[in-house]
Write a protein that holds these residues in place. Sequence first.
Motif, short mmCIF file in Angstrom:
data_model
loop_
_atom_site.label_atom_id
_atom_site.label_comp_id
_atom_site.label_asym_id
_atom_site.label_seq_id
_atom_site.Cartn_x
_atom_site.Cartn_y
_atom_site.Cartn_z
N ALA A 100 0.81 -1.21 0.00
CA ALA A 100 0.00 0.00 0.00
C ALA A 100 0.85 1.27 0.00
O ALA A 100 0.35 2.36 -0.30
N THR A 101 2.12 1.15 0.31
CA THR A 101 3.02 2.30 0.37
C THR A 101 3.66 2.53 -0.98
O THR A 101 4.29 1.61 -1.53
N PRO A 102 3.52 3.74 -1.55
CA PRO A 102 4.17 3.99 -2.84
C PRO A 102 5.69 3.97 -2.69
O PRO A 102 6.22 4.30 -1.61
N PRO A 103 6.41 3.59 -3.73
CA PRO A 103 7.86 3.54 -3.63
C PRO A 103 8.44 4.94 -3.46
O PRO A 103 7.85 5.93 -3.89
N ASN A 104 9.60 5.03 -2.83
CA ASN A 104 10.29 6.30 -2.64
C ASN A 104 10.77 6.88 -3.97
O ASN A 104 10.77 8.06 -4.18
N ALA A 105 11.17 5.98 -4.84
CA ALA A 105 11.68 6.41 -6.16
C ALA A 105 11.48 5.25 -7.13
O ALA A 105 11.41 4.10 -6.74
#
Length: 110
Positions: A100-105
Amino acid sequence: GLLLHSDQGCQYTSAAWQRLLARHQIQASMSRRGNCWDNAVVERFFLSLKTERVWQRRYANHGEARRDIADYIVRFYNTVRIHSTLGYLPPSVYEQPTAATPPNAVSEIT
């Protein structure tokens, strides 16, 4: 591509085995010399698969076995069966916060 992981036993390091893998476009992967922990996770999975499912059944044919084993993995092992190393959660529940957490990059490597 297919990756085949094994230990460094002589049967897996032999030239004949390496030729067989190459002929079928299979990439060899081996555990580090003297490190039995490299295979521990997959060995534990296959032990669970055998004791909890395969040895409890009599399959009529290869296709039936494949369907049943896929069902065990998808509908039980990943979604219901708890794993002590995951805080006594099934993998699908354990991975939900990460998914559920979008990637940092986003990698630019293609």
